[in-house]
Design a protein around this motif. Structure first.
Motif, PDB file in Angstrom:
ATOM      1  N   LEU A 160      45.930  21.217  21.538  1.00  0.00           N
ATOM      2  CA  LEU A 160      46.920  21.941  22.351  1.00  0.00           C
ATOM      3  C   LEU A 160      46.478  23.383  22.622  1.00  0.00           C
ATOM      4  O   LEU A 160      46.687  23.927  23.702  1.00  0.00           O
ATOM      5  CB  LEU A 160      48.270  21.949  21.619  1.00  0.00           C
ATOM      6  CG  LEU A 160      49.448  22.487  22.437  1.00  0.00           C
ATOM      7  CD1 LEU A 160      49.782  21.556  23.583  1.00  0.00           C
ATOM      8  CD2 LEU A 160      50.665  22.696  21.564  1.00  0.00           C
ATOM      9  N   SER A 166      57.551  30.588  12.517  1.00  0.00           N
ATOM     10  CA  SER A 166      57.074  31.794  11.882  1.00  0.00           C
ATOM     11  C   SER A 166      58.193  32.826  11.706  1.00  0.00           C
ATOM     12  O   SER A 166      58.296  33.495  10.666  1.00  0.00           O
ATOM     13  CB  SER A 166      55.961  32.341  12.757  1.00  0.00           C
ATOM     14  OG  SER A 166      55.404  33.412  12.155  1.00  0.00           O
ATOM     15  N   VAL A 223      53.535  29.853  29.775  1.00  0.00           N
ATOM     16  CA  VAL A 223      53.472  28.445  29.341  1.00  0.00           C
ATOM     17  C   VAL A 223      52.572  28.243  28.121  1.00  0.00           C
ATOM     18  O   VAL A 223      52.703  27.246  27.421  1.00  0.00           O
ATOM     19  CB  VAL A 223      52.995  27.501  30.472  1.00  0.00           C
ATOM     20  CG1 VAL A 223      54.023  27.361  31.552  1.00  0.00           C
ATOM     21  CG2 VAL A 223      51.664  27.966  31.046  1.00  0.00           C
ATOM     22  N   LEU A 267      53.067  40.992  23.336  1.00  0.00           N
ATOM     23  CA  LEU A 267      52.252  39.779  23.492  1.00  0.00           C
ATOM     24  C   LEU A 267      51.831  39.158  22.163  1.00  0.00           C
ATOM     25  O   LEU A 267      50.909  38.348  22.118  1.00  0.00           O
ATOM     26  CB  LEU A 267      50.998  40.110  24.308  1.00  0.00           C
ATOM     27  CG  LEU A 267      51.199  40.549  25.744  1.00  0.00           C
ATOM     28  CD1 LEU A 267      49.851  40.820  26.409  1.00  0.00           C
ATOM     29  CD2 LEU A 267      51.948  39.497  26.538  1.00  0.00           C
ATOM     30  N   ASN A 284      48.871  23.123  13.213  1.00  0.00           N
ATOM     31  CA  ASN A 284      49.785  23.796  12.269  1.00  0.00           C
ATOM     32  C   ASN A 284      48.980  24.536  11.203  1.00  0.00           C
ATOM     33  O   ASN A 284      49.277  25.681  10.877  1.00  0.00           O
ATOM     34  CB  ASN A 284      50.677  22.765  11.570  1.00  0.00           C
ATOM     35  CG  ASN A 284      51.847  22.337  12.430  1.00  0.00           C
ATOM     36  OD1 ASN A 284      51.881  22.644  13.622  1.00  0.00           O
ATOM     37  ND2 ASN A 284      52.801  21.631  11.854  1.00  0.00           N
ATOM     38  N   ALA A 305      46.582  27.376  12.957  1.00  0.00           N
ATOM     39  CA  ALA A 305      47.202  28.502  13.663  1.00  0.00           C
ATOM     40  C   ALA A 305      48.455  29.034  12.985  1.00  0.00           C
ATOM     41  O   ALA A 305      48.934  30.106  13.339  1.00  0.00           O
ATOM     42  CB  ALA A 305      47.553  28.075  15.092  1.00  0.00           C
ATOM     43  N   ARG A 333      42.198  34.387  30.778  1.00  0.00           N
ATOM     44  CA  ARG A 333      42.614  33.440  31.808  1.00  0.00           C
ATOM     45  C   ARG A 333      41.644  33.517  32.986  1.00  0.00           C
ATOM     46  O   ARG A 333      41.058  34.565  33.232  1.00  0.00           O
ATOM     47  CB  ARG A 333      44.025  33.783  32.319  1.00  0.00           C
ATOM     48  CG  ARG A 333      45.129  33.749  31.251  1.00  0.00           C
ATOM     49  CD  ARG A 333      45.331  32.346  30.693  1.00  0.00           C
ATOM     50  NE  ARG A 333      46.465  32.278  29.788  1.00  0.00           N
ATOM     51  CZ  ARG A 333      46.366  32.414  28.454  1.00  0.00           C
ATOM     52  NH1 ARG A 333      45.198  32.642  27.886  1.00  0.00           N
ATOM     53  NH2 ARG A 333      47.449  32.321  27.694  1.00  0.00           N
ATOM     54  N   VAL A 393      46.623  38.416  16.486  1.00  0.00           N
ATOM     55  CA  VAL A 393      45.492  38.015  17.317  1.00  0.00           C
ATOM     56  C   VAL A 393      44.854  39.255  17.938  1.00  0.00           C
ATOM     57  O   VAL A 393      45.535  40.024  18.613  1.00  0.00           O
ATOM     58  CB  VAL A 393      45.947  37.019  18.416  1.00  0.00           C
ATOM     59  CG1 VAL A 393      44.822  36.750  19.417  1.00  0.00           C
ATOM     60  CG2 VAL A 393      46.386  35.707  17.775  1.00  0.00           C
ATOM     61  N   GLY A 448      51.758  35.737  22.519  1.00  0.00           N
ATOM     62  CA  GLY A 448      51.288  35.334  23.833  1.00  0.00           C
ATOM     63  C   GLY A 448      52.436  35.390  24.829  1.00  0.00           C
ATOM     64  O   GLY A 448      53.482  35.999  24.557  1.00  0.00           O
TER      65      GLY A 448
HETATM   66  C1  HEM Z   1      53.348  35.419  13.279  1.00  0.00           C
HETATM   67  C2  HEM Z   1      52.853  34.213  13.496  1.00  0.00           C
HETATM   68  C3  HEM Z   1      52.105  33.780  14.736  1.00  0.00           C
HETATM   69  C4  HEM Z   1      51.471  34.534  15.688  1.00  0.00           C
HETATM   70  C5  HEM Z   1      51.345  36.050  15.743  1.00  0.00           C
HETATM   71  C6  HEM Z   1      50.917  33.613  16.669  1.00  0.00           C
HETATM   72  C7  HEM Z   1      50.223  33.988  17.808  1.00  0.00           C
HETATM   73  C8  HEM Z   1      49.896  33.131  18.840  1.00  0.00           C
HETATM   74  C9  HEM Z   1      49.383  33.542  20.117  1.00  0.00           C
HETATM   75  C10 HEM Z   1      49.120  34.977  20.547  1.00  0.00           C
HETATM   76  C11 HEM Z   1      49.210  32.424  20.864  1.00  0.00           C
HETATM   77  C12 HEM Z   1      48.773  32.388  22.319  1.00  0.00           C
HETATM   78  C13 HEM Z   1      47.273  32.361  22.446  1.00  0.00           C
HETATM   79  C14 HEM Z   1      46.787  32.482  23.857  1.00  0.00           C
HETATM   80  O1  HEM Z   1      47.521  32.576  24.830  1.00  0.00           O
HETATM   81  O2  HEM Z   1      45.597  32.537  23.951  1.00  0.00           O
HETATM   82  C15 HEM Z   1      49.569  31.291  20.050  1.00  0.00           C
HETATM   83  C16 HEM Z   1      49.484  29.982  20.443  1.00  0.00           C
HETATM   84  C17 HEM Z   1      49.697  28.931  19.589  1.00  0.00           C
HETATM   85  N1  HEM Z   1      50.208  28.990  18.301  1.00  0.00           N
HETATM   86 FE1  HEM Z   1      50.779  30.638  17.336  1.00  0.00          FE
HETATM   87  N2  HEM Z   1      51.197  32.334  16.276  1.00  0.00           N
HETATM   88  C18 HEM Z   1      51.936  32.387  15.103  1.00  0.00           C
HETATM   89  C19 HEM Z   1      52.437  31.317  14.385  1.00  0.00           C
HETATM   90  C20 HEM Z   1      52.185  30.006  14.672  1.00  0.00           C
HETATM   91  C21 HEM Z   1      52.654  28.881  13.901  1.00  0.00           C
HETATM   92  C22 HEM Z   1      53.559  28.998  12.657  1.00  0.00           C
HETATM   93  C23 HEM Z   1      52.135  27.764  14.490  1.00  0.00           C
HETATM   94  C24 HEM Z   1      52.309  26.324  14.102  1.00  0.00           C
HETATM   95  C25 HEM Z   1      52.913  25.896  13.047  1.00  0.00           C
HETATM   96  C26 HEM Z   1      51.374  28.184  15.660  1.00  0.00           C
HETATM   97  C27 HEM Z   1      50.706  27.343  16.546  1.00  0.00           C
HETATM   98  C28 HEM Z   1      50.243  27.724  17.786  1.00  0.00           C
HETATM   99  C29 HEM Z   1      49.732  26.796  18.788  1.00  0.00           C
HETATM  100  C30 HEM Z   1      49.610  25.290  18.627  1.00  0.00           C
HETATM  101  C31 HEM Z   1      49.405  27.549  19.924  1.00  0.00           C
HETATM  102  C32 HEM Z   1      48.885  27.022  21.255  1.00  0.00           C
HETATM  103  C33 HEM Z   1      50.085  26.793  22.146  1.00  0.00           C
HETATM  104  C34 HEM Z   1      49.723  26.307  23.542  1.00  0.00           C
HETATM  105  O3  HEM Z   1      48.683  26.671  24.064  1.00  0.00           O
HETATM  106  O4  HEM Z   1      50.551  25.599  24.108  1.00  0.00           O
HETATM  107  N3  HEM Z   1      51.429  29.554  15.735  1.00  0.00           N
HETATM  108  N4  HEM Z   1      50.003  31.742  18.813  1.00  0.00           N
END
Ligand code: HEM
Length: 501
Positions: A123, A453, A444, A438, A297, A300, A374, A368, A441
């Motif tokens: 994903l 989180s 979509v 951000l 999970n 990330a 993009r 991050v 992020g």
């Molecule tokens: C403070 C906690 C978290 C932060 C700061 C964070 C940050 C981010 C960011 C910035 C993105 C977007 C990346 C992009 O656009 O390139 C992202 C995507 C994602 N995160 Fe998190 N995340 C956190 C917690 C979590 C948790 C708890 C999970 C899963 C249990 C998770 C799973 C994902 C997944 C699967 C994506 C991709 C979503 C997609 O593209 O549809 N993240 N996260």
């Protein structure tokens, strides 16, 4: 005579090949120089080397402080800067809307490919808009607010365990490594939520199963390879053919063991995996979807939350006034019987100062630290007055910290931790600030685990500050950080049990 002729023919063949090679190299150099100085984006300033090669970015990335490099570039060259021949960083706030929230969604760039299998992206690493939408739709409800309540017990059990550990540290008066313990904690919560049992990191006080190390190695590889993603396909292919084991194999092994042990008909529990297995039984997802979702999970969900929790603790330590205010809030609510034990997410969600502290920590130290790249769509796009032609497949991107330290949005004290800014701004300003945040992020591709989180952080922080007082270890000046995509901090502190607890 015959032999002579053969030799002559070979010489000719070699010289043709050499000439062809020279021609290709010369053509490549000519094209690179032309593109650098007369191409459609030639006016965009940046480091000299970055005009010609991605090597400049690779070198900076490997030094581990790219977020700061990115900010310094904008200070020097303005709102649009060159990072490599085809990649640009943008700091103009209007770009956030265009890049991430526009009517035509911009695709994730190939930058993301090394974060997954090139033949079967997850994903996070999927760049195809339609395929991503389908995959996200299949599992999005498992991360929704309405499902969160089923994960609260997992967080509660881990909170009890974390507090017990901190009591130990308090009793022995030993300084503890905050980010490492937050990492153990966050991994155990993800284990509890995903598999119904913690990884055992807090219990053992170590990286049980080597999961955290495997993630570090996988991310370190991906974050460098992301600069030259074409190479990832070849590395993966070679790894497959040569049966090489990547660091991710260790995580995959754990995941497969968990799935195997749960695939029987008498599988119990209401954890994430159980819900995924039910979706598979209903033919809504495949076995591979389960592996990838669970993998996401783990990859990330823990480090990000651990970094953000560390950022809250560190920021409060460095700003004792805010810590006092948060503690007063917690004590007042507890005295009024409005804070149960354990604190519920519903209660924590309605603690404005707590939520402002979390938001502000996410702002000053987003987990991050590399830009969210993009690709400009084929018809091209004008961003902040600069036209980016689509046919050049230029990458445009926004880096969290660049957005978060923008003084036009967050004021002249943008680099300061001040939770009050989220409470005192008027509706209009607040909406602009929210859009520029951000950390998770935007659009979509926004973080699917954000709610999870926020649940963890909102519940554990009141528990920590209700019971403990923290003090930076004597040797601590400013914390050290290392940016490998995740910006991991390092600092130690002492902990004391509060009077009357
Ligand atoms: C403070 C906690 C978290 C932060 C700061 C964070 C940050 C981010 C960011 C910035 C993105 C977007 C990346 C992009 O656009 O390139 C992202 C995507 C994602 N995160 Fe998190 N995340 C956190 C917690 C979590 C948790 C708890 C999970 C899963 C249990 C998770 C799973 C994902 C997944 C699967 C994506 C991709 C979503 C997609 O593209 O549809 N993240 N996260």
């Amino acid at each position: 005579m015959n032999d002579e002729r053969i030799v002559l023919t070979q010489d000719k063949g070699q010289s043709y090949t050499a000439q062809l090679l020279y021609l290709i190299v010369a053509g490549y150099i000519a094209h690179t120089v032309y593109y650098a100085y007369w191409g459609p984006t030639a006016r965009i300033q940046g480091p000299w080397l970055a005009r010609f090669t991605r090597l400049w970015e690779l070198l900076k990335v490997s030094k581990g402080h790219f977020e700061q490099v990115n900010i310094d570039l904008h200070k020097k060259y303005g709102p649009i800067v060159r990072i490599s021949p085809n990649t640009f960083s943008i700091s103009d706030p209007s770009a956030i809307k265009q890049i991430y929230l526009g009517r035509t969604t911009l695709m994730k760039s190939k930058f993301y490919e090394p974060f997954g299998d090139p033949l079967d992206p997850n994903l996070f690493s999927e760049t195809d808009i339609k395929k991503h939408a389908q995959s996200r739709k299949a599992v999005a409800h498992l991360y929704s607010m309405s499902f969160l309540v089923t994960y609260e017990g997992s967080a509660d059990r881990c909170n009890v365990q974390l507090c017990a550990k901190l009591r130990d540290f308090a009793r022995h008066r030993t300084a503890f490594d905050v980010p490492t313990w937050m990492q153990f904690y966050a991994h155990d919560v993800i284990g509890e939520i995903t598999f119904g049992e913690p990884f055992g990191m807090m219990a053992k006080g170590q990286d049980e199963h080597g999961i955290a190390d495997s993630i570090d190695e996988t991310i370190a590889y991906a974050s460098r390879m992301a600069v030259i993603p074409e190479l990832h396909r070849w590395v993966s292919w070679f790894g497959r053919v040569a049966h090489l084991k990547t660091p991710f194999h260790n995580i995959q092994k754990y995941i497969l063991e968990q799935i195997d042990s749960r695939s029987g008909s008498d599988s119990v529990g209401i954890d994430f995996l159980k819900k995924l297995l039910t979706l598979r039984e209903d033919d809504k997802i495949t076995q591979l979807d389960i592996e990838k979702t669970v993998g996401n999970n783990i990859m990330a969900g823990a480090d990000t939350t651990a970094i953000s929790l560390s950022a809250v603790i560190y920021s409060l330590l460095k700003n004792p006034g805010t810590e006092t205010k948060l503690r007063e809030d917690i004590d007042t609510l507890a005295a009024a019987g409005k804070l149960s034990n354990p604190v519920t997410f519903e209660q924590a969600r309605h603690m404005p100062y707590l939520q402002a502290c979390i938001k502000e920590a996410l702002r000053v130290h987003p987990a991050v630290g590399r830009p969210l790249l993009r690709v400009v769509s084929p018809e091209g796009l004008t961003i902040a007055g600069q036209y980016f032609p689509g046919r050049f497949q230029g990458n445009s991107r926004y880096q969290c910290l660049v957005a978060h330290y923008n003084e036009d949005i967050f004021g002249r004290d943008a680099t300061t931790f001040r939770p009050e800014r989220w409470l005192e701004s008027d509706k209009e300003k607040l909406s602009v600030m929210e859009q520029s945040l951000l950390a998770f992020g935007a659009g979509v591709r926004t973080c699917i685990g954000k709610n999870l989180s926020m649940l963890e952080m909102s519940k554990v922080i009141p528990e920590l500050y209700r019971q403990f007082e923290f003090e930076l270890s004597e040797s601590e000046g400013a914390w050290m950080t290392w940016n490998n995509w995740f910006v991991k901090p390092a600092f130690e502190c002492y902990v004391r049990l509060r009077e009357g607890v």
